[in-house]
Design a protein around this motif. Sequence first.
Motif, mmCIF file in Angstrom:
data_model
loop_
_atom_site.group_PDB
_atom_site.id
_atom_site.type_symbol
_atom_site.label_atom_id
_atom_site.label_comp_id
_atom_site.label_asym_id
_atom_site.label_seq_id
_atom_site.Cartn_x
_atom_site.Cartn_y
_atom_site.Cartn_z
ATOM 1 N N LYS A 143 2.257 -7.377 18.685
ATOM 2 C CA LYS A 143 3.211 -6.918 19.689
ATOM 3 C C LYS A 143 2.856 -7.456 21.070
ATOM 4 N N PHE A 144 3.864 -7.514 21.935
ATOM 5 C CA PHE A 144 3.702 -8.095 23.255
ATOM 6 C C PHE A 144 4.707 -7.442 24.194
ATOM 7 N N THR A 145 4.528 -7.626 25.479
ATOM 8 C CA THR A 145 5.558 -7.268 26.454
ATOM 9 C C THR A 145 6.419 -8.503 26.709
ATOM 10 N N MET A 146 7.581 -8.314 27.374
ATOM 11 C CA MET A 146 8.509 -9.441 27.429
ATOM 12 C C MET A 146 9.429 -9.373 28.632
ATOM 13 N N ASN A 147 9.701 -10.559 29.189
ATOM 14 C CA ASN A 147 10.804 -10.749 30.129
ATOM 15 C C ASN A 147 11.852 -11.594 29.432
ATOM 16 N N MET A 148 13.090 -11.152 29.458
ATOM 17 C CA MET A 148 14.211 -11.900 28.878
ATOM 18 C C MET A 148 15.182 -12.227 30.001
ATOM 19 N N TRP A 149 15.287 -13.526 30.338
ATOM 20 C CA TRP A 149 16.235 -13.991 31.336
ATOM 21 C C TRP A 149 17.336 -14.746 30.604
ATOM 22 N N VAL A 150 18.561 -14.294 30.738
ATOM 23 C CA VAL A 150 19.668 -14.897 29.997
ATOM 24 C C VAL A 150 20.714 -15.410 30.986
ATOM 25 N N THR A 151 20.941 -16.723 30.935
ATOM 26 C CA THR A 151 22.007 -17.347 31.715
ATOM 27 C C THR A 151 23.214 -17.525 30.813
ATOM 28 N N ALA A 152 24.366 -17.065 31.268
ATOM 29 C CA ALA A 152 25.588 -17.085 30.465
ATOM 30 C C ALA A 152 26.783 -17.156 31.406
ATOM 31 N N PRO A 153 27.991 -17.409 30.869
ATOM 32 C CA PRO A 153 29.179 -17.350 31.728
ATOM 33 C C PRO A 153 29.228 -16.006 32.457
ATOM 34 N N SER A 154 29.592 -16.043 33.709
ATOM 35 C CA SER A 154 29.456 -14.864 34.555
ATOM 36 C C SER A 154 30.362 -13.718 34.136
ATOM 37 N N PRO A 186 5.095 -2.424 24.345
ATOM 38 C CA PRO A 186 4.844 -3.445 23.310
ATOM 39 C C PRO A 186 6.019 -3.519 22.335
ATOM 40 N N ILE A 187 6.404 -4.756 22.010
ATOM 41 C CA ILE A 187 7.560 -4.973 21.143
ATOM 42 C C ILE A 187 7.185 -5.954 20.040
ATOM 43 N N SER A 188 7.729 -5.735 18.863
ATOM 44 C CA SER A 188 7.541 -6.649 17.750
ATOM 45 C C SER A 188 8.614 -7.722 17.792
ATOM 46 N N VAL A 189 8.308 -8.894 17.262
ATOM 47 C CA VAL A 189 9.170 -10.057 17.421
ATOM 48 C C VAL A 189 10.574 -9.833 16.867
ATOM 49 N N TYR A 190 10.707 -9.109 15.762
ATOM 50 C CA TYR A 190 12.029 -8.954 15.148
ATOM 51 C C TYR A 190 12.913 -7.964 15.911
ATOM 52 N N LEU A 191 12.343 -7.254 16.894
ATOM 53 C CA LEU A 191 13.099 -6.274 17.662
ATOM 54 C C LEU A 191 13.626 -6.830 18.984
ATOM 55 N N VAL A 192 13.297 -8.086 19.285
ATOM 56 C CA VAL A 192 13.811 -8.743 20.492
ATOM 57 C C VAL A 192 15.297 -9.034 20.281
ATOM 58 N N TRP A 217 11.128 5.956 17.299
ATOM 59 C CA TRP A 217 9.804 6.483 16.962
ATOM 60 C C TRP A 217 9.194 5.705 15.795
ATOM 61 N N TRP A 218 9.974 5.596 14.725
ATOM 62 C CA TRP A 218 9.459 5.109 13.443
ATOM 63 C C TRP A 218 10.070 3.743 13.139
ATOM 64 N N GLY A 219 9.389 2.705 13.586
ATOM 65 C CA GLY A 219 9.867 1.338 13.413
ATOM 66 C C GLY A 219 9.664 0.538 14.684
ATOM 67 N N ASN A 220 9.970 1.135 15.834
ATOM 68 C CA ASN A 220 9.832 0.437 17.103
ATOM 69 C C ASN A 220 8.526 0.789 17.806
ATOM 70 N N SER A 221 8.341 2.077 18.117
ATOM 71 C CA SER A 221 7.076 2.481 18.733
ATOM 72 C C SER A 221 5.923 2.293 17.753
ATOM 73 N N ILE A 222 6.081 2.807 16.532
ATOM 74 C CA ILE A 222 5.144 2.505 15.445
ATOM 75 C C ILE A 222 5.891 1.631 14.455
ATOM 76 N N THR A 223 5.373 0.433 14.239
ATOM 77 C CA THR A 223 6.017 -0.541 13.366
ATOM 78 C C THR A 223 5.198 -0.703 12.098
ATOM 79 N N CYS A 224 5.889 -0.867 10.967
ATOM 80 C CA CYS A 224 5.155 -1.100 9.725
ATOM 81 C C CYS A 224 4.267 -2.337 9.883
ATOM 82 N N LEU A 225 3.067 -2.248 9.341
ATOM 83 C CA LEU A 225 2.077 -3.314 9.517
ATOM 84 C C LEU A 225 2.559 -4.623 8.922
ATOM 85 N N ASP A 226 3.232 -4.548 7.799
ATOM 86 C CA ASP A 226 3.885 -5.700 7.194
ATOM 87 C C ASP A 226 5.062 -5.186 6.383
#
Length: 811
Positions: free
Chosen positions: A200-211, A241-247, A347-356
């Motif tokens: 898990k990691f923290t993240m900045n998401m900057w999205v450029t799109a049509p206004s 902290p976020i898991s990659v599949y939740l971005v 709670w169950w999946g995001n804050s605590i994520t299954c190990l695999d």
Amino acid sequence: MLSGGLRWLTVVVLVGAVPVLADDGVDARLLAKDIGEGKDELCGHARSLIARFEREQQGDSALREGYADTDVIHCLLDLEVTLSPNSVIGTNTLDVASRRDGLTQFTLDLRSNLTVDAVTVGGAAATYTRPGHQLVIDLDRAYSVGEGFQVAVTYHGLPQNLNWGSFEFGSHNGTAIVASLSEPYYAHTWWPCKESIDDKFTMNMWVTAPSWMTVASNGVLQGKDALTGGRSRTRWHEGYPISVYLVSVAMTNYTKWTEWCEYPGGSMPVEFYIYPEDVATVQPLVADLVTMIETLSRPDVFGQYPFIEEKYGIAQFEWCCGMEHQTITSQGSFPERRNVHEMAHSWWGNSITCLDWHHIWINEGFARYAEALWFALKPGGGHAQYLAHLQAYRPGSYGGTVYRYDVSTADAIFSIDNAYNKGAWVLHMLRHVVGDAAFFDALAVYRAAHEGRSANTEDFRAAVESVHGQDLDWFFQEWIYDPGVPYYRYGWRHEFDGLQHWLRLHVQQYQSSYRVFHMPIDVTVTYSGGASETQVIWNDQAWQWYTLPVTGDVSSVQLDGQTWILRGAADNTTYVDELPSGDVHDVIVESRDAAGAVTSPPTYIEEGDWFDSTIKSTMPGLVGTGSRWIAYELPNSGTDNATFVPAITRPGRYEVYVTWDVGANCYDAQYTIRHPHGPSVRLIDQIPDGVAGANANTWVSLGQYLFPAGQSETDASVNVSETTVSGKPHSTWNQRVYADAALWSYVGPWPKGDADADGEVGAADWPPLADCLNGPDQAYANPSCVIFDFDEDDDVDLPDAAAFSNAIGSL
């Protein structure tokens, strides 16, 4: 679709039901696809894409330095989405720490159709290769454990939509919508990342799109910047902290509104991003969402919403169902149970994520169970609604396992029957096994230990055991790792001996394809006057007999009437006195501790060479199999004995008790209790001249003893014998001692290596270790050798001897 049927078509399932779909006013075009909460309703084309993807991933896996060798700390994904043509252009900047010495490469996952334009390490251009769907980057030097480095990858291209809209350029009502769904393996289809859900990691998401587009993503909105060319850049920050599949990203001409969730000390925004044409339809369907969050956030339920400093939100997208992106769920429809399901993943999946992905039930089973809890706790809800919802989502077949042994495809991972529905029933059953207070306390312990991280089934089990105070391996083995459910037949008979009413009960498990299950079972007794009571029995054999004290004439008996067990039938049949083979195993119904409090489940069975008697001990609250007595044929004195053999399910220290009744013609006698793991106890003149002595009809403590697991008479038994005192007259036909019951009350664990039970590992424990030391992959010399199996690999070998040496002097 939901698959399968009952294994035995002729069995009537008393409480079975077909999963029910509630539309809650959702557009019919979505209902056609909305079969369940799961993610396994896949067309053949999608399945073939998944299979191809998995083969390709497996072929590339040998090229990695290893997911566990690196730790992604933070990502800044600067992404631009264009519509004419459809494409993405972006740079992902990753802060990474090494988890091993000598790290010289760092591998990311990125779909091969996306073009890499530049790679830097520490700001300087780096060399790289692109084997398959991976990007292997050469670092500027070798990194040691704990050292950090920064990698940036610039890329462009059209993301492939592999499954469920992994990254989809779609439309609604003629308007473009772009949205992602990365679970389980698809984040790399649209950005360079490490597809490891436990990193898990923290993240900045900057999205450029049509206004004209409103962009929804994870975390907190930091700002929206006007750019040239009719574009704007929306900046989001995810500080948890976020898991990659939740971005997640989702963008279109959303109508946005905000409601507020109140909590002690503040309020949190609850944000909705809904298509303008659907706002009037959707608003009534999500009206309870704030109440859902506040209800599940109660201290006695799940505890405070875990992302309270950011938000909870829903962004509408084109996929049929729902995806629990952290702080910003994506949903294509809005039935009540989906709303709570996806939110409960916070709670169950995001804050605590299954190990695999093997442990996906920790995500999906918990979220399905949260649906039932909501129907119990919501305004106007209750236990009937809770149970009805679980019944509506019973597994359609019982042949699979909650633990997903095969995770090679998304279809195998996201099993509706097993990961979702049976997973929810596991929690329902566990709640009854340990009790309400312990269950919810265990959820709090589990959350405190793993919040913001990943966990597996054994982590959850450890949390529950720490609260419950008993080993639950038996429960997790049969319900998580093994397939099947029990099927029951039971019969009963009422008896009255002039002093006490009794219910004789037999229970048979008759499932042929699955193991014999070990479970407590509710027995509801209804009396002729209409009153009823429920007692709990412990059932762990294919055939078992019980004697329960009751308070009057019994008119009916129901087994598991509230359906606390995921089971097949529970058929009431004619009472059977004994096994067809004649091998009767009577069961003491309850164990009691030294203070007389009931311990559950009982930890033993009773066997012995006894004569049955209709007389029953008058000891208050005593529960046994009917009075038993030892008979003699000697004219003046004699000795006879019988043995109580406990069914010890876990090794440990037990306080052992016996109790007996007396007959009018039982004269002075010496009673000796022998036990293989402790000294004999002799009770003299307890029944002087036929008068009940001080120990009659009371629990007599024999002391604390160590027991290994198992049912061995030589290793875990209590032998009761009677020796009459010479010189006293006897009547041979009624010379007897009534040994009504014995109990084994668990005191504490059996410390590894402490063979002599003196509370420490010392030199005196060495001789029995020497007798047990027999090399790797060899069965124990005797059951008690388990105490020296430090590494729990089912043998006693040199590593165990080394561990014993290290443990000397420890408590």
